[in-house]
Design a protein around this motif. Structure first.
Motif, PDB file in Angstrom:
ATOM      1  N   ALA A 106       0.801  -1.230   0.000  1.00  0.00           N
ATOM      2  CA  ALA A 106       0.000   0.000   0.000  1.00  0.00           C
ATOM      3  C   ALA A 106       0.831   1.277   0.000  1.00  0.00           C
ATOM      4  CB  ALA A 106      -0.933   0.014   1.205  1.00  0.00           C
ATOM      5  N   ARG A 116      -2.651  -9.097   1.057  1.00  0.00           N
ATOM      6  CA  ARG A 116      -2.219  -8.771  -0.304  1.00  0.00           C
ATOM      7  C   ARG A 116      -2.265 -10.023  -1.183  1.00  0.00           C
ATOM      8  NH1 ARG A 116       2.022  -9.642  -3.306  1.00  0.00           N
ATOM      9  NH2 ARG A 116       3.225 -10.506  -1.570  1.00  0.00           N
ATOM     10  N   SER A 139      -5.884  -1.229  -1.772  1.00  0.00           N
ATOM     11  CA  SER A 139      -4.618  -1.622  -1.143  1.00  0.00           C
ATOM     12  C   SER A 139      -4.778  -1.744   0.368  1.00  0.00           C
ATOM     13  CB  SER A 139      -3.519  -0.607  -1.474  1.00  0.00           C
ATOM     14  OG  SER A 139      -3.905   0.703  -1.102  1.00  0.00           O
TER      15      SER A 139
END
Length: 478
Positions: free
Chosen positions: A295, A380, A404
């Motif tokens: 992110a 993720r 994100s």
């Protein structure tokens, strides 16, 4: 997890056998059950406690467990039909009826049937929760001096300081209240800031629990559209002028359900628009600790950039830990803080001290940053797995934004799709998904689905869930 599942299996076995005993007859001893079923004494104790709670057995300290006496009489059912008249009569005098539709909230709370892939969950899968660290924290907390005494009404000072540091800016511990989870904090904030019948501006789409809170309080949710950069400032200003609202509820970071982050150039504009309208902004900062590994630096909370007390900030530990770890914070400046405190005290008194002490133990332990790093990396991977699977198997479902942070994706369905039919078809195919309709406080512009990748066991289950969704789409979309 193994201990709980063993207890459940033992309960089922004993439930089938209890009829073999006469009422008042003694069941085998705990030691005998341990040896026969090859389980621990703790498992036997839990199983007997469950049967006692069901009224099937009676346990007597030092004597053992006995089959309970059967109930000889059944109470008459009674007649509750009078309540329909009473509740409807109340609604007739209200500006906004306070009937509560909890379906949008229950979707993310209810466990799906066995074997169904859970794409509708709102919390981390148990394998992602810091169960060992939470257990150790709770154990240490129980040994703290005064752990079972009454805490300060506002919350433990050290915990308030920890939340204040996380918000940043000039926020201090004196401006923080500890609350029992984000939902409770949001309820307190709305009750404090808007009288029954008043309009309250909400993002569109938005978290269904927020719409439910507003309607339960007799408020009128007014939608303000969001795009990939968050709420649209021009439409926000128009909504304040058109409605006279004094409250705007938003999720500036990884918005639920879109995953949008409020763009830097819009942050100051949102605060200015609210300040000019004499309105408060309730900032629901619900997943700051569920950032994905790729992110980059996160924007600060809006509250950290607000010297004038426009923002009432809500932050929580629940999403990053467990649905049962219900510890959150309300932060506010100015006279509104006293109103928030008063409402919270009247509603709940205070958050139990052992839970607050456990929160302090958890966030102060070396296990806490390790847990956050592990979850960040795993989310993720799961996001990328779901995104790739959707693009491969379901290209007709539009994925306008890949977040994100957070734990879900927001999909737009082809025009003309009946959401409810697709959701039902998905469940028949063995995957539970969340319909988009409850996320809109007015008519939705299109059909959507929200898919969570946090509540499943792992990436293999994500791939299988998307395969099953493909089957449902083939059946429904043709």
């Amino acid at each position: 997890m193994h201990e709980r599942s063993s207890a459940g299996e033992l309960v089922n076995q004993l439930r089938r056998e209890v009829d073999r005993y006469s009422p008042g007859g003694k069941l085998p001893s705990s030691r005998a059950l341990v040896e026969r079923f090859r389980v621990s004494p703790v498992t036997v104790s839990r199983a007997l406690a469950q049967l006692a709670a069901e009224g099937l057995v009676v346990t007597r300290p030092g004597a053992g467990a006995f089959r309970a006496q059967p109930r000889t009489t059944t109470a008459p059912a009674g007649d509750t039909s009078w309540q329909e008249v009473t509740l409807s009569a109340d609604a007739a005098t209200e500006l906004v009826p306070r009937t509560v539709d909890a379906s949008g909230v229950l979707v993310s709370l209810a466990a799906p049937p066995p074997g169904v892939v859970e794409f509708n969950g709102g919390y981390l899968h148990p394998s992602l929760q810091p169960e060992r660290a939470m257990g150790a924290a709770l154990s240490r907390a129980g040994r703290r001096p005064g752990a079972w005494s009454r805490p300060p009404m506002e919350g433990l000072v050290d915990l308030r300081e920890w939340f204040a540091r996380g918000i940043g800016g000039a926020i201090t511990a004196a401006e923080v209240l500890i609350a029992a989870g984000g939902q409770s904090a949001l309820t307190t904030a709305l009750r404090a800031l808007a009288p029954p019948g008043a309009p309250v501006l909400v993002e569109s789409p938005t978290y269904p629990g927020m719409v439910a809170i507003a309607r339960a309080a007799g408020l009128r949710p007014v939608p303000v559209p969001v795009d990939a950069d968050g709420v649209k400032p021009a439409l926000l200003a128009d909504a304040f002028k058109a409605t006279g609202a004094r409250v705007f509820v938003c999720q500036p970071l990884f918005q639920n359900p879109t995953g949008a982050v409020l763009a830097p150039e819009r942050r100051g504009e949102v605060l200015r628009i609210a300040r000019d309208a004499g309105a408060f902004v309730i900032e629901d900062d619900f997943v700051r600790r569920l950032v994905h590994e790729d992110a980059g630096p996160l924007p600060r909370p809006l509250a950290a950039e607000d010297p004038d007390g426009v923002v009432v900030h809500v932050g929580s530990l629940t999403k990053a830990t467990s649905p049962s770890f219900r510890v959150s914070a309300l932060a506010a400046r100015g006279p509104v803080l006293e109103r928030l405190r008063a409402i919270q005290v009247v509603d709940t008194f205070f958050v139990p001290r052992p839970l607050q002490e456990a929160a302090l133990e958890l966030v102060g332990s070396p296990a806490w940053p390790r847990h956050l790093r592990a979850v960040s990396a795993e989310l993720r991977i799961r996001r990328d797995t779901m995104t790739a699977a959707l693009r491969l198997r379901l290209p007709e479902l539009a994925l306008p934004h890949i977040p994100s942070g957070g734990y879900h994706l927001w999909l737009r369905l082809p025009d003309g799709t009946d959401e409810s039919v697709l959701v039902a078809g998905a469940l028949r195919a063995g995957v539970a998904v969340t319909p988009g309709r409850p996320y809109f406080s007015a008519e939705p512009p299109a059909a959507h689905l929200r898919l969570s990748f946090a509540a499943v066991a792992g990436t293999e289950e994500i791939t299988e869930g998307v395969r099953r969704l493909r089957t449902a789409c083939d059946e429904v979309l043709g």
